[in-house]
Scaffold this motif. Structure first.
Motif, mmCIF file in Angstrom:
data_model
loop_
_atom_site.group_PDB
_atom_site.id
_atom_site.type_symbol
_atom_site.label_atom_id
_atom_site.label_comp_id
_atom_site.label_asym_id
_atom_site.label_seq_id
_atom_site.Cartn_x
_atom_site.Cartn_y
_atom_site.Cartn_z
ATOM 1 N N ALA A 58 0.811 -1.217 0.000
ATOM 2 C CA ALA A 58 0.000 0.000 0.000
ATOM 3 C C ALA A 58 0.842 1.263 0.000
ATOM 4 O O ALA A 58 0.413 2.297 -0.508
ATOM 5 N N ASN A 59 2.037 1.203 0.541
ATOM 6 C CA ASN A 59 2.836 2.429 0.654
ATOM 7 C C ASN A 59 4.284 2.269 0.238
ATOM 8 O O ASN A 59 5.101 3.165 0.468
ATOM 9 N N ALA A 60 4.630 1.138 -0.382
ATOM 10 C CA ALA A 60 6.046 0.916 -0.677
ATOM 11 C C ALA A 60 6.241 0.011 -1.887
ATOM 12 O O ALA A 60 5.385 -0.813 -2.217
ATOM 13 N N GLN A 61 7.401 0.217 -2.542
ATOM 14 C CA GLN A 61 7.927 -0.755 -3.493
ATOM 15 C C GLN A 61 8.897 -1.639 -2.717
ATOM 16 O O GLN A 61 9.733 -1.119 -1.953
ATOM 17 N N VAL A 62 8.812 -2.955 -2.891
ATOM 18 C CA VAL A 62 9.644 -3.885 -2.125
ATOM 19 C C VAL A 62 10.488 -4.725 -3.082
ATOM 20 O O VAL A 62 9.970 -5.275 -4.061
ATOM 21 N N TYR A 63 11.793 -4.794 -2.778
ATOM 22 C CA TYR A 63 12.705 -5.696 -3.485
ATOM 23 C C TYR A 63 13.277 -6.651 -2.443
ATOM 24 O O TYR A 63 13.950 -6.220 -1.491
ATOM 25 N N ILE A 64 12.997 -7.920 -2.587
ATOM 26 C CA ILE A 64 13.462 -8.926 -1.628
ATOM 27 C C ILE A 64 14.876 -9.347 -2.026
ATOM 28 O O ILE A 64 15.131 -9.689 -3.189
ATOM 29 N N ILE A 65 15.801 -9.318 -1.063
ATOM 30 C CA ILE A 65 17.217 -9.567 -1.348
ATOM 31 C C ILE A 65 17.731 -10.730 -0.512
ATOM 32 O O ILE A 65 17.137 -11.110 0.501
ATOM 33 N N ASP A 66 18.871 -11.293 -0.935
ATOM 34 C CA ASP A 66 19.391 -12.503 -0.282
ATOM 35 C C ASP A 66 20.533 -12.234 0.679
ATOM 36 O O ASP A 66 21.175 -13.170 1.173
ATOM 37 N N THR A 67 20.809 -10.947 0.963
ATOM 38 C CA THR A 67 21.909 -10.593 1.859
ATOM 39 C C THR A 67 21.518 -9.361 2.675
ATOM 40 O O THR A 67 20.922 -8.419 2.124
ATOM 41 N N VAL A 68 21.848 -9.375 3.959
ATOM 42 C CA VAL A 68 21.587 -8.201 4.793
ATOM 43 C C VAL A 68 22.616 -7.119 4.454
ATOM 44 O O VAL A 68 23.828 -7.387 4.375
ATOM 45 N N LEU A 69 22.138 -5.900 4.230
ATOM 46 C CA LEU A 69 23.010 -4.778 3.892
ATOM 47 C C LEU A 69 23.549 -4.144 5.179
ATOM 48 O O LEU A 69 22.799 -3.909 6.121
ATOM 49 N N MET A 70 24.837 -3.853 5.199
ATOM 50 C CA MET A 70 25.452 -3.247 6.368
ATOM 51 C C MET A 70 25.935 -1.837 6.039
ATOM 52 O O MET A 70 26.703 -1.643 5.100
#
Length: 538
Positions: free
Chosen positions: A524-536
């Motif tokens: 409803a309020n966002a574009q989501v890109y699912i990723i395979d690594t946590v960003l630091m």
């Protein structure tokens, strides 16, 4: 004549009686014409878009002209008497008089028609001038760009965005209302409205506007039918207007469960209040495909509630919004035994080959469209006659108009359960759900599993550090796949992340190491890109 017989009346007396009878008939007919004129005049001035008393003039002029024409022409058709006063040799019709009277009647009728066109044309020109003067402001919340792979280069397939001239129209209006935007008003009132309001068209244009691609469809659309269209709409978010007046959904204790929308032509539609306020892109539309609404499609303002069939939600020529209950009021179609609640069902249509087409021998491309608002299309299968089912190749999906904000939507995805737990620990649920038009790079459970357990536990126990990491995954504006091809973006944490790649939203890398495994998912309020690594963050 013997007593009891019939005595023949003199011819002169018979003519007098016939003339008297003809005069009575003419008077009755003339009265009927005048009466029809008054009925038309009343209908004209009582129309919701009437311009005043002048609207009655064409009908009144037509009624009196008709009465005069009937009297004159029927009088001219009375047989002429001979000089001796007898009918017979020499009797005839006054042809010249009749033709002169008919010519005069034609002139009078033409004059009445010109008057009617002048009155209606003046009102129509005023409405057209008001529409031509509208300058639509740029959207505060623009629609995401259409994904590159959403438009297929297949001959015969319908356009992704339906042109205004081809967009279907279904309504009960015998005459399309032509409303002057300068005099238009919208009233919001009813149950649970703490602060009733009346808005002008300029009031709406001065507010932050949202732009969205929304598909409309009619519940009467048959299989393969044309009553479905997709357009880029510009409008005021309806939920914001209602909340400003104090409206709450039933789930939060609001007393109204139905929002009755009234058109200037008297039509009433009634979507559920819960649906209007659940986060979907419900709006009061003022623009369609880059221009002010066409008159046929509701200028100056129409209502749109994605995911509901048009007969309960897509009110054109809107002028009134009343908060009430389903028990208290039945809108137009509900009174005719149609369903009160009408969510759009999953539907599809084959555009090519056309029905009864005779394609040449060889490979035949079968293509079409499918839609399922709030859910999206996972797959489409097709078979020819009794052959096997074959899975179709899907184009890139534009949007599903999901109703849940991003943190809530993530909680419904089992693959993001670790992320959801982290967002709760950091106290960011409301922050993410209440943000507008953001982009979230969402690490999967497997992404978190790459972090050594001791390190992950340490991060989860440190709220400040956890907040820093999570907000580094959020960009404060919507990002399209094309923008990710070679991008650099500031995050809510104030750090920078980069992206590269190509495709429809999945062949991308973030910070050179995190792969996008599922892209361009709309909440409803966002574009989501699912990723395979946590960003630091650095």
């Amino acid at each position: 004549m013997p007593n009891g017989g019939c005595e023949q009346l003199p011819q002169a007396q018979r003519r007098r009686e016939q003339a008297d009878d003809g005069e009575d008939d003419r008077r009755a007919g003339g009265a009927g014409m005048v009466a029809f004129g008054f009925v038309g005049a009343a209908a004209a001035v009582l129309r919701p878009d009437a311009g005043g008393a002048a609207d009655a003039l064409p009908s009144l002029a037509g009624g009196f002209a008709g009465a005069l024409a009937l009297s004159v022409l029927s009088g001219r058709l009375t047989p002429a008497a001979t000089p001796s006063g007898d009918e017979g040799v020499g009797a005839g019709w006054s042809r010249r008089g009749f033709l002169l009277a008919a010519s005069a009647t034609t002139v009078a009728a033409t004059g009445a028609g010109v008057l009617g066109r002048a009155v209606n044309g003046r009102r129509g020109r005023g409405a057209a001038a008001s529409r031509n003067a509208v300058v639509l402001p740029p959207p505060a919340s623009p629609a995401p760009a259409i994904p590159r792979g959403a438009v297929l280069n297949v001959p015969g397939i319908s356009a992704f965005t339906t042109p205004n001239r081809d967009f279907y129209r279904v309504d009960t209006a015998l005459v399309v209302p032509r409303i002057d935007a300068g005099t238009w008003r919208l009233r919001i009132h009813g149950k649970g409205v703490a602060r009733p309001r009346t808005y002008t068209f300029e009031d709406l244009l001065s507010r932050p506007l949202s732009e969205r691609d929304i598909t409309l469809t009619c519940v009467s659309n048959e299989v393969g039918g044309p009553y479905a269209g997709n357009a880029r709409w510009l409008g005021v978010p309806l939920a914001e207007l209602l909340r400003e007046t104090g409206v709450r959904p039933p789930s939060q204790g609001g007393p109204a469960d139905q929002l009755v929308a009234r058109s200037v032509d008297g039509m009433t539609l009634g979507p559920p209040v819960e649906d209007v306020l659940d986060g979907r892109d419900a709006m009061l539309a003022v623009g369609m495909n880059g221009e002010p609404l066409p008159f046929d499609h509701g200028f100056p303002v129409r209502m749109l509630v994605p995911g509901l069939y048009g007969y309960v939600s897509a009110c054109k020529w809107l002028t009134d919004l009343e908060l009430t209950t389903f028990d208290a009021y039945d809108p137009y179609w509900v009174k005719r035994t149609w369903a009160r609640r009408a969510p759009v069902k999953t539907q599809s249509r084959i555009d090519t080959p056309k029905p009864f087409a005779r394609p040449p021998a060889g490979t035949v491309i079968v293509a079409g469209v499918a839609w399922a608002q709030h859910r999206g299309i996972a797959s489409v299968d097709i078979r020819v006659d009794d052959g096997p089912w074959q899975q179709a190749e899907l184009a890139a999906q534009d949007t599903v108009d999901a109703k849940d904000p991003v943190a809530t939507a993530a909680s419904n995805n089992p693959a993001l359960s670790t992320l959801v737990a982290a967002v709760k620990k950091a106290g960011l649920v409301d922050t993410l759900n209440n943000a507008r038009d953001i982009t979230v790079f969402a690490p999967t459970n497997d992404a978190f599993a790459k972090i050594p357990k001791a390190d992950l536990d340490k991060v989860l126990a440190d709220k400040a550090l956890l907040t820093k990491i999570l907000t580094y995954h959020v960009v404060g504006r919507p990002l399209t796949p094309r923008q990710l091809e070679n991008g650099s973006f500031e995050t809510l944490q104030k750090g920078m992340l980069t992206s590269s790649g190509s495709g429809s939203g999945q062949s991308y890398k973030v910070n050179g190491s995190a792969n996008v495994v599922c892209g361009n998912v709309r909440t409803a309020n966002a574009q989501v890109y699912i990723i395979d690594t946590v960003l630091m963050p650095k």
